[in-house]
Design an enzyme around this catalytic site. Structure first.
Site, PDB file in Angstrom:
ATOM      1  CD  GLN C 125     -79.274  20.975 -13.383  1.00  0.00           C
ATOM      2  OE1 GLN C 125     -78.395  20.551 -13.493  1.00  0.00           O
ATOM      3  NE2 GLN C 125     -79.615  22.286 -12.860  1.00  0.00           N
ATOM      4  CB  SER C 128     -73.435  24.177 -16.006  1.00  0.00           C
ATOM      5  OG  SER C 128     -74.655  24.019 -16.769  1.00  0.00           O
ATOM      6  CB  SER C 160     -81.114  24.157  -9.085  1.00  0.00           C
ATOM      7  OG  SER C 160     -81.538  23.211 -10.157  1.00  0.00           O
ATOM      8  CD  GLU C 241     -83.648  21.202 -18.585  1.00  0.00           C
ATOM      9  OE1 GLU C 241     -82.845  20.431 -18.820  1.00  0.00           O
ATOM     10  OE2 GLU C 241     -83.279  22.095 -17.807  1.00  0.00           O
ATOM     11  CG  ASN C 365     -84.667  32.072 -24.394  1.00  0.00           C
ATOM     12  OD1 ASN C 365     -84.621  31.014 -23.812  1.00  0.00           O
ATOM     13  ND2 ASN C 365     -85.919  32.849 -24.071  1.00  0.00           N
ATOM     14  CD  GLU C 366     -79.251  34.873 -26.473  1.00  0.00           C
ATOM     15  OE1 GLU C 366     -79.324  33.893 -25.547  1.00  0.00           O
ATOM     16  OE2 GLU C 366     -79.655  35.837 -26.274  1.00  0.00           O
TER      17      GLU C 366
END
Lengths: 381, 329, 381, 329
Positions: C125, C128, C160, C241, C365-366
């Protein structure tokens, strides 16, 4: 760097310890939220004042003994370790008095401090309003000029001790509405003419009250500092409130010791015992940190926003300790003073409920963390 | 594998919720406990006979069928010994025809003292007490026992020390262990329900209360605290539902599943309570708001039938005793 | 409501378990971040594909066996419990394929899916960019029209598997710069012509890579969906995802079981044992929660933002479990695979470092907590 | 009662900080470990003789005098067995005139294996190893021992399994327990220093890195995480400083104070590391940034000389064993 008390500090500790051993009431006094309990606490404070122990850090002329900050911390340790009663004079001695020393006139100090030290006048704070809890700059209660003084109007809430206290202090708007922190003035007023409505808490006790002002007259010499300067003056109080004087380590050391005894007596599960040990050490950390802070203050350094770190730390430690006690007590945890089986006269439950307010009052811990991030660490607003 | 409630189970919960909305509003919790609000209506829909065998007029269902309805009683903070009557009594009174018939008909509110419990909740609102003595259960008419109030944080769910003359009691043939497991799961379900109420109330308050020119719920710190409450509830609830199934099937993992349910539900509810108070501010535990009733209920129930520490300790022992603990499913 | 597997589900489980018992390599394969390890993992995937186990939920025509969601979860439980190798095909099978099924043309599905299932084409993928980590709408890499297709320019990172993979997928800007989530297009491209620079991680392994595009030509039939629709399509991928398919419970159940064995073998202190027990049960809770979610999806319900709760829960559980393992190992905790004394070939340390990325990728997670607060709870933005 | 560092103590720390800024920048940590960057300069200012008695050319000071300087070595992630050489060696080599003289002169880098430790940190960078065998310490020249690298997360602070012929070792008369306490406090101080560096680096990154149109440090969730790191460090540091004083004075509370220091410093540093990584994103542990060197150091040091769990367990036992544990001061 050393952690040994001086001979003078040790002597002072010994004197305080001895006096407390001979004078602390054997029975827990009735709750200071009742009229009878309030007066019983006033009597106890008078005994303290008689021994010049009610405000040890004040100058002698006002009833103190000019003790150093370290000595004050020593006094607090001994006081709470002795299981002495809660301080009904706290709002006056710890919150208002530092402001009087900094901003009051000599006449105001002479007029108000001795009576405060002797508990003749017990003071209540009146900061919050229903629509201005954490956001003090949103205050709307107002003061209008009236022949030689002012008339107060509006509504305050979360005033601790106000149900039975003699005097109050707080901010009122003397400038135009909506000006946020500008145009606020700091007033001292007798509670006799204010309408006071107690607010009942979960434990049934009226720990707080609402105040309604309907044109109460306050003469001009009961303004603290200059009119319009209330915000700056109050922030100085709030800073001392958040700092050293609001919650001395002595209280938490005493709670930690009681908690450790409770854990031993209940043969605590290792997981709870671990949390108890950690809390006991956190109380030690708070004590050591405070000694270091006291030293910096004595050396003339500003502690500023770093006080916010202490406030978050002690308030969350206090909740943790009391919650641990309830868990150690199991089924008896939720019992209150009125229950025949309650541990220690229900003090753990009362303390738990009281502790839960810690992360809320004097600036919520959310606000404190933002202050730490922005003012101590320098993160962008 | 179909880990979803059936239409019948959902319909029962929904009916209970409707009944409680009409007959047990917060004002009834606040001032009406002694009248046992909504009990007559809940009896009318058969809640108290759910777990009673059909031969005695019950529905012969399992705890899994009742667990969502019990969650609703927690959400409403319903007064009275509901968990005990619905979940514990049918197991304790097994074989006692007359008592089961009265129970199924909704005529008997039951409270209990089983396991390591010391106090009897809402004993003053019960018609019948089932008390273990030396491990054996006795049925004691409420009038035949001496109740001493052990006042506590919860003004509604009151605890009593109970003394009784063994002669005044009738030995009953039920299974105290099965009853203890059922009532523990029932209380865990009530904790989940109470937590859901506290979260919803906090979200509502945070959406309207303004400070610093914005609703407090628009601040990230408040959002994230409430998100954490939502997560805690979301992952506690399935453990409670599984425990109901495990107990119904009397599986070898039942004891562990019950402890997991009670511990997780208790922690989620305590987190919901702490956060609710922090979001509301000090008004949260005053008589100005009804929030205090749910806070108190959470603190009371989380200490009942084994607090979190007790159950965590069971779980630790159970899991570390075995090289490869069995999973169910 | 029932938690018993059907006869068919049990049969499927037995088949998978038996096949794995006979085929999982006894020795841990070399790291898939090395060329040799990558190819060894590809070989393993081909074995899996031969048994029609590489993508069990796909239709048979593409190499799957049309398994239900529950069966897929069962497969995952067995796969990880057997200690089978990490899935080098994961980005393709779990992230891209659901998007191809939803938005790809029949020709694209026929062209790409069978090779993906057989591991002939392994996908990376490329979301970013250096200045657009969590904030994907800030992407600046662009695609310019060029005779029958597009030319890609710019810079991607945190890709990755890209060091050795065959194909990549990602978003490029086809509209004007600065338009945020408008004007993005979803491309599929071979990696052969892309400049790939591995990024070395703390454990020395190049788990990620940077990709530099310098006018790589991509024909028009390698656009997924319509040009300009990339954001909507990518969010659908991101939602899958974050949802069920990114991290099935099977992984965490297997980790929890290994952790429990480690705690027993090390005679864990009760406090650590307590945390181990709690983690083991949290893995159970995630599993049960996933069964309930699978049921809702099978019944045609949307799970939407609730997937964010799962992402926060599993990612923080994974960190906790690995951190616990390091604490149980004491002085041996920080040892890596190359150390003679390393426990379990250094898998705990590798797993710890990998777990730390969990709260960061696929939306920090924020961000997830804000999504939960706003979209699940309905708090104001 | 004067819990503040003296001017001399502050001056030493400040000098060490200056030396490290000049001679041990991140590039030296990254690639220069084998050269022991800054060691010669630190020897020059007498760091390695601080705790050596004056008669051997040392300064005869206490750990409390060195603790802030050690904190600086943690802040800089200085390579080499610093804590062992500064804090452990003087106690282990007590009475060995020649070895102490060389140590004070800064000619000997020392690493150690004492207490329950299995590995010797940075053994390859040491001139002398002091290894306990059957509770007795032996001084072994580095050349006389067989080192096996136990590669780990920290590429700089390397761990070695060490074998030696007892004949090749020279029994020394020092006190392994005193040495263990001192080196544990020294490592706790380094953890505090590393945590301070991680916090400062995270704050710097959060103030400049923009996402969603604003610096990430302007988001409340990030602010509060960093505030919590600051609080953890703020309340761990005084425990470390007290432990240095307790050990110097050999107080009855020394063992407990050392455990409290190591546990609190380890937890603060691990929190700083976790938060640093969360604030930086995945780039934080790649070779793109030097942050990874500090993360790795924290994980390595927090496991050294007893991890948090070991020290917490000592503390629990020590505190619960006594009805009223002694406090100092």
């Amino acid at each position: 760097m050393d952690l040994d008390f001086t001979a003078a500090e040790q002597e002072f500790r010994a004197e305080v310890r001895e006096w407390l051993a001979g004078n602390v009431p054997r029975e827990r006094l009735p709750s200071m939220d009742t009229r009878a309990g309030f007066e019983a606490h006033r009597e106890w404070e008078r005994q303290l004042a008689h021994a010049r122990l009610s405000a040890v850090s004040w100058p002698r002329e006002y009833g103190g003994r000019a003790a150093s900050l370290i000595e004050w911390l020593v006094f607090e340790e001994e006081y709470w370790a002795a299981g002495a009663p809660g301080r009904v004079t706290q709002n006056g001695i710890l919150l208002l008095a530092p402001t009087l020393f900094s901003y009051g006139s000599a006449a105001q100090r002479d007029r108000f401090l001795p009576g405060m030290a002797r508990a003749d006048h017990i003071w209540a704070q009146a900061w919050s309003e229903p629509e201005a809890g954490s956001d003090l700059a949103a205050l709307t209660a107002r003061a209008e000029p009236a022949g030689g003084g002012w008339r107060l109007h509006g509504h305050k809430t979360w005033s601790s001790r106000a149900s039975h206290a003699d005097w109050g202090f707080g901010l009122f708007r003397t400038g135009p509405p909506g000006e946020r922190h500008r145009g606020l003035t700091y007033f001292l007023f007798p509670l006799a003419e204010v309408e006071v409505r107690p607010i009942t808490q979960l434990n049934g006790a009226p720990g707080f009250a609402e105040l309604r002002f309907d044109g109460v007259f306050v003469p001009g010499d009961q303004v603290l500092g200059e009119p319009g300067q209330g915000w700056r003056i109050a922030m100085a109080t709030a800073s001392s409130e958040r700092g050293l004087t609001l919650r001395s380590p002595g209280r938490f050391l005493a709670t930690a010791d009681r908690l450790l005894r409770l854990a031993r007596a209940n043969d605590a599960d290792p997981v709870l015992a671990d949390e108890v040990a950690r809390a006991w050490l956190d109380a030690e950390a708070y004590r050591l940190h405070t000694y270091a802070t006291a030293r910096r203050i004595a050396a003339g350094q500003e502690i500023g926003s770093a006080a916010s770190m202490g406030k978050v730390f002690w308030s969350e430690l206090d909740v943790r300790m009391h919650h641990l006690a309830l868990r150690l007590l199991g089924e008896r945890g939720p019992l209150s003073a009125a229950a025949p089986d309650a541990e220690d006269d229900g003090r753990w439950l009362d303390g738990f409920l009281f502790s839960l307010a810690g992360p809320i009052y004097a600036g919520t811990n959310e606000i404190q963390r933002t202050i730490i991030a922005e003012r101590v660490l320098g993160l962008p607003r | 594998m179909n880990f979803a409630f059936s239409d019948d189970q959902l319909a029962l919960a929904s009916t209970v919720r409707d009944v409680l909305r009409d007959h047990c509003p917060p004002s009834a919790v606040r001032t009406g406990r002694d009248r046992r609000p909504a009990w007559a209506e809940l009896a009318g829909i058969g809640l108290f006979g759910l777990l009673v065998p059909e031969e005695y007029g019950g529905l012969g269902l399992g705890l899994a069928d009742a667990v969502l309805a019990l969650e609703e009683t927690g959400r409403a903070a319903l007064p009275g010994p509901v968990a005990e009557t619905v979940a514990a009594a049918p197991a304790l009174l097994a074989g006692e025809d007359d008592l089961l018939t009265a129970l199924a008909a909704g005529r008997t509110a039951v409270s209990v003292r089983i396991g390591d419990q010391v106090y009897v909740p809402d004993a003053d609102l019960a018609d019948l007490l089932v008390l273990t003595d030396g491990g054996r259960p006795y049925a004691v008419p409420a009038a035949g026992a001496l109740l001493t109030l052990q006042a506590g944080v919860d003004p509604v769910r009151r605890l009593y020390a109970v003394a009784f003359e063994p002669r005044a009691g009738r030995p009953v043939g039920g299974d105290p262990l099965a009853a203890l497991r059922r009532v523990t799961v029932a209380v865990a379900a009530q904790l989940v329900g109470a937590a859901r109420h506290l979260l919803a109330t906090s979200v509502g308050h945070a959406g309207t209360r303004r400070q610093f020119g914005a609703p407090v719920g628009s601040f990230q710190a408040v959002k994230h605290q409430l998100a954490d409450v939502a997560i805690a509830i979301e992952f506690a609830a399935p453990l409670v539902y599984r425990a109901a199934l495990s107990v119904d099937a009397d599986l070898p993992t039942a004891a562990r599943d019950v402890s997991a349910a009670k511990a997780a539900a208790g922690e989620a509810a305590e987190r919901a309570a702490r956060t609710a108070l922090q979001v509301h501010g000090a008004i949260g535990y005053t008589a100005e708001l009804d929030l205090r009733l749910w806070l108190a209920r959470v603190w009371s129930l989380s200490a009942a039938y084994g607090g979190t520490a007790v159950h965590r300790s069971h779980l630790r022992e159970a899991l570390l005793a075995s090289p490869a603990p069995r999973r169910w499913p």
